[in-house]
Motif scaffolding. Structure first.
Motif, PDB file in Angstrom:
ATOM      1  N   SER A  30      51.986  39.184  31.025  1.00 41.35           N
ATOM      2  CA  SER A  30      52.312  38.077  31.915  1.00 41.35           C
ATOM      3  C   SER A  30      52.074  38.491  33.370  1.00 41.35           C
ATOM      4  O   SER A  30      52.320  39.640  33.745  1.00 41.35           O
ATOM      5  CB  SER A  30      53.784  37.696  31.701  1.00 41.35           C
ATOM      6  OG  SER A  30      54.140  36.639  32.540  1.00 41.35           O
ATOM      7  N   GLN A  31      51.579  37.551  34.157  1.00 41.07           N
ATOM      8  CA  GLN A  31      51.341  37.763  35.588  1.00 41.07           C
ATOM      9  C   GLN A  31      50.249  38.792  35.890  1.00 41.07           C
ATOM     10  O   GLN A  31      50.227  39.367  36.978  1.00 41.07           O
ATOM     11  CB  GLN A  31      52.640  38.170  36.300  1.00 41.07           C
ATOM     12  CG  GLN A  31      53.781  37.186  36.141  1.00 41.07           C
ATOM     13  CD  GLN A  31      53.468  35.848  36.800  1.00 41.07           C
ATOM     14  OE1 GLN A  31      53.060  35.801  37.960  1.00 41.07           O
ATOM     15  NE2 GLN A  31      53.643  34.757  36.070  1.00 41.07           N
ATOM     16  N   SER A  32      49.332  39.017  34.953  1.00 37.41           N
ATOM     17  CA  SER A  32      48.278  40.010  35.190  1.00 37.41           C
ATOM     18  C   SER A  32      46.982  39.402  35.700  1.00 37.41           C
ATOM     19  O   SER A  32      45.996  40.122  35.892  1.00 37.41           O
ATOM     20  CB  SER A  32      48.019  40.815  33.912  1.00 37.41           C
ATOM     21  OG  SER A  32      47.553  39.983  32.871  1.00 37.41           O
ATOM     22  N   GLY A  33      46.955  38.067  35.908  1.00 40.01           N
ATOM     23  CA  GLY A  33      45.766  37.419  36.467  1.00 40.01           C
ATOM     24  C   GLY A  33      44.824  36.824  35.446  1.00 40.01           C
ATOM     25  O   GLY A  33      43.672  36.513  35.767  1.00 40.01           O
ATOM     26  N   LYS A  34      45.296  36.636  34.222  1.00 39.67           N
ATOM     27  CA  LYS A  34      44.440  36.094  33.164  1.00 39.67           C
ATOM     28  C   LYS A  34      43.901  34.714  33.504  1.00 39.67           C
ATOM     29  O   LYS A  34      42.710  34.447  33.335  1.00 39.67           O
ATOM     30  CB  LYS A  34      45.201  36.026  31.833  1.00 39.67           C
ATOM     31  CG  LYS A  34      45.698  37.347  31.310  1.00 39.67           C
ATOM     32  CD  LYS A  34      46.468  37.187  30.014  1.00 39.67           C
ATOM     33  CE  LYS A  34      47.697  36.327  30.137  1.00 39.67           C
ATOM     34  NZ  LYS A  34      48.793  36.867  30.931  1.00 39.67           N
ATOM     35  N   SER A  35      44.759  33.835  34.006  1.00 38.99           N
ATOM     36  CA  SER A  35      44.326  32.468  34.311  1.00 38.99           C
ATOM     37  C   SER A  35      43.309  32.447  35.439  1.00 38.99           C
ATOM     38  O   SER A  35      42.319  31.707  35.384  1.00 38.99           O
ATOM     39  CB  SER A  35      45.522  31.594  34.684  1.00 38.99           C
ATOM     40  OG  SER A  35      46.395  31.466  33.588  1.00 38.99           O
ATOM     41  N   ALA A  36      43.517  33.253  36.455  1.00 38.90           N
ATOM     42  CA  ALA A  36      42.563  33.316  37.564  1.00 38.90           C
ATOM     43  C   ALA A  36      41.219  33.858  37.082  1.00 38.90           C
ATOM     44  O   ALA A  36      40.156  33.351  37.463  1.00 38.90           O
ATOM     45  CB  ALA A  36      43.116  34.185  38.692  1.00 38.90           C
ATOM     46  N   LEU A  37      41.260  34.874  36.229  1.00 34.41           N
ATOM     47  CA  LEU A  37      40.036  35.431  35.670  1.00 34.41           C
ATOM     48  C   LEU A  37      39.312  34.390  34.821  1.00 34.41           C
ATOM     49  O   LEU A  37      38.094  34.200  34.941  1.00 34.41           O
ATOM     50  CB  LEU A  37      40.363  36.662  34.825  1.00 34.41           C
ATOM     51  CG  LEU A  37      39.168  37.386  34.217  1.00 34.41           C
ATOM     52  CD1 LEU A  37      38.320  38.031  35.302  1.00 34.41           C
ATOM     53  CD2 LEU A  37      39.641  38.424  33.212  1.00 34.41           C
ATOM     54  N   ALA A  38      40.059  33.697  33.967  1.00 32.96           N
ATOM     55  CA  ALA A  38      39.466  32.673  33.108  1.00 32.96           C
ATOM     56  C   ALA A  38      38.872  31.536  33.928  1.00 32.96           C
ATOM     57  O   ALA A  38      37.783  31.043  33.622  1.00 32.96           O
ATOM     58  CB  ALA A  38      40.509  32.137  32.132  1.00 32.96           C
ATOM     59  N   LEU A  39      39.556  31.123  34.967  1.00 35.13           N
ATOM     60  CA  LEU A  39      39.051  30.043  35.810  1.00 35.13           C
ATOM     61  C   LEU A  39      37.772  30.465  36.529  1.00 35.13           C
ATOM     62  O   LEU A  39      36.828  29.672  36.646  1.00 35.13           O
ATOM     63  CB  LEU A  39      40.122  29.610  36.805  1.00 35.13           C
ATOM     64  CG  LEU A  39      39.808  28.383  37.631  1.00 35.13           C
ATOM     65  CD1 LEU A  39      39.477  27.185  36.743  1.00 35.13           C
ATOM     66  CD2 LEU A  39      40.989  28.052  38.530  1.00 35.13           C
ATOM     67  N   SER A  40      37.700  31.701  36.986  1.00 34.97           N
ATOM     68  CA  SER A  40      36.472  32.170  37.629  1.00 34.97           C
ATOM     69  C   SER A  40      35.326  32.208  36.615  1.00 34.97           C
ATOM     70  O   SER A  40      34.178  31.906  36.954  1.00 34.97           O
ATOM     71  CB  SER A  40      36.675  33.542  38.273  1.00 34.97           C
ATOM     72  OG  SER A  40      36.795  34.568  37.312  1.00 34.97           O
ATOM     73  N   LEU A  41      35.640  32.538  35.369  1.00 36.03           N
ATOM     74  CA  LEU A  41      34.633  32.540  34.307  1.00 36.03           C
ATOM     75  C   LEU A  41      34.137  31.126  34.032  1.00 36.03           C
ATOM     76  O   LEU A  41      32.931  30.884  33.937  1.00 36.03           O
ATOM     77  CB  LEU A  41      35.211  33.159  33.039  1.00 36.03           C
ATOM     78  CG  LEU A  41      34.338  33.122  31.792  1.00 36.03           C
ATOM     79  CD1 LEU A  41      33.032  33.869  32.008  1.00 36.03           C
ATOM     80  CD2 LEU A  41      35.100  33.694  30.605  1.00 36.03           C
ATOM     81  N   VAL A  42      35.058  30.182  33.918  1.00 33.49           N
ATOM     82  CA  VAL A  42      34.683  28.778  33.701  1.00 33.49           C
ATOM     83  C   VAL A  42      33.765  28.307  34.823  1.00 33.49           C
ATOM     84  O   VAL A  42      32.710  27.709  34.581  1.00 33.49           O
ATOM     85  CB  VAL A  42      35.934  27.878  33.606  1.00 33.49           C
ATOM     86  CG1 VAL A  42      35.561  26.408  33.679  1.00 33.49           C
ATOM     87  CG2 VAL A  42      36.706  28.168  32.334  1.00 33.49           C
ATOM     88  N   ALA A  43      34.146  28.579  36.058  1.00 40.14           N
ATOM     89  CA  ALA A  43      33.355  28.132  37.213  1.00 40.14           C
ATOM     90  C   ALA A  43      31.952  28.726  37.181  1.00 40.14           C
ATOM     91  O   ALA A  43      30.961  28.021  37.426  1.00 40.14           O
ATOM     92  CB  ALA A  43      34.067  28.497  38.513  1.00 40.14           C
ATOM     93  N   ALA A  44      31.837  30.005  36.870  1.00 40.68           N
ATOM     94  CA  ALA A  44      30.521  30.646  36.813  1.00 40.68           C
ATOM     95  C   ALA A  44      29.662  30.043  35.706  1.00 40.68           C
ATOM     96  O   ALA A  44      28.461  29.794  35.902  1.00 40.68           O
ATOM     97  CB  ALA A  44      30.678  32.149  36.617  1.00 40.68           C
ATOM     98  N   LEU A  45      30.262  29.781  34.556  1.00 44.21           N
ATOM     99  CA  LEU A  45      29.485  29.232  33.437  1.00 44.21           C
ATOM    100  C   LEU A  45      29.034  27.798  33.693  1.00 44.21           C
ATOM    101  O   LEU A  45      27.889  27.453  33.399  1.00 44.21           O
ATOM    102  CB  LEU A  45      30.299  29.313  32.139  1.00 44.21           C
ATOM    103  CG  LEU A  45      30.427  30.714  31.547  1.00 44.21           C
ATOM    104  CD1 LEU A  45      31.444  30.722  30.419  1.00 44.21           C
ATOM    105  CD2 LEU A  45      29.079  31.227  31.067  1.00 44.21           C
ATOM    106  N   VAL A  46      29.902  26.964  34.216  1.00 46.65           N
ATOM    107  CA  VAL A  46      29.493  25.564  34.420  1.00 46.65           C
ATOM    108  C   VAL A  46      28.512  25.432  35.584  1.00 46.65           C
ATOM    109  O   VAL A  46      27.759  24.465  35.647  1.00 46.65           O
ATOM    110  CB  VAL A  46      30.693  24.601  34.590  1.00 46.65           C
ATOM    111  CG1 VAL A  46      31.540  24.572  33.326  1.00 46.65           C
ATOM    112  CG2 VAL A  46      31.524  24.941  35.806  1.00 46.65           C
TER     113      VAL A  46
END
Length: 116
Positions: A30-46
């Protein structure tokens, strides 16, 4: 080891990180930045832009938020403000309750993705 020769080569959406087909999972404490990492991945892919120096193949992405949905909206808003642009329509977010061990839930998810 000769059995592996029969498998096709994996095609990657993010070079040597995430496959073109299948499910990608990010996990950690928890609180390790998973959501921020995932969101940056989504943005790069789209957008089809590099992700941490790795080439990406532009594609539609479904972000299935299994927990922490309430904070995701603010993260997306902050990301868009930082980038100065909205995420493309090819970034889809799903907040419905989902049990991946339930055949009915998986079929409903497949139907939702196919319809969009």
């Amino acid at each position: 080891s000769d059995q592996f020769g029969a498998f096709p080569e994996i095609e990657f959406a993010v070079d040597d990180v995430f496959p073109m087909q299948g499910i990608g999972v990010i996990y950690g404490p928890s609180q390790s930045g998973k959501s921020a990492l995932a969101l940056s991945l989504v943005a790069a892919l789209v957008r089809g832009t590099p992700w941490f120096g790795r080439e990406t193949k532009q594609r539609r992405v479904w972000y299935v938020a299994l927990e922490g949905q309430s904070g995701l909206r603010s993260r997306v808003n902050a990301h868009e403000l930082h980038e100065g642009a909205l995420l493309p329509e090819t970034a889809k977010f799903l907040f419905d309750p989902l049990n991946l061990t339930s055949d009915a839930d998986v079929e409903a998810l497949k139907a939702k993705i196919s319809a969009n």
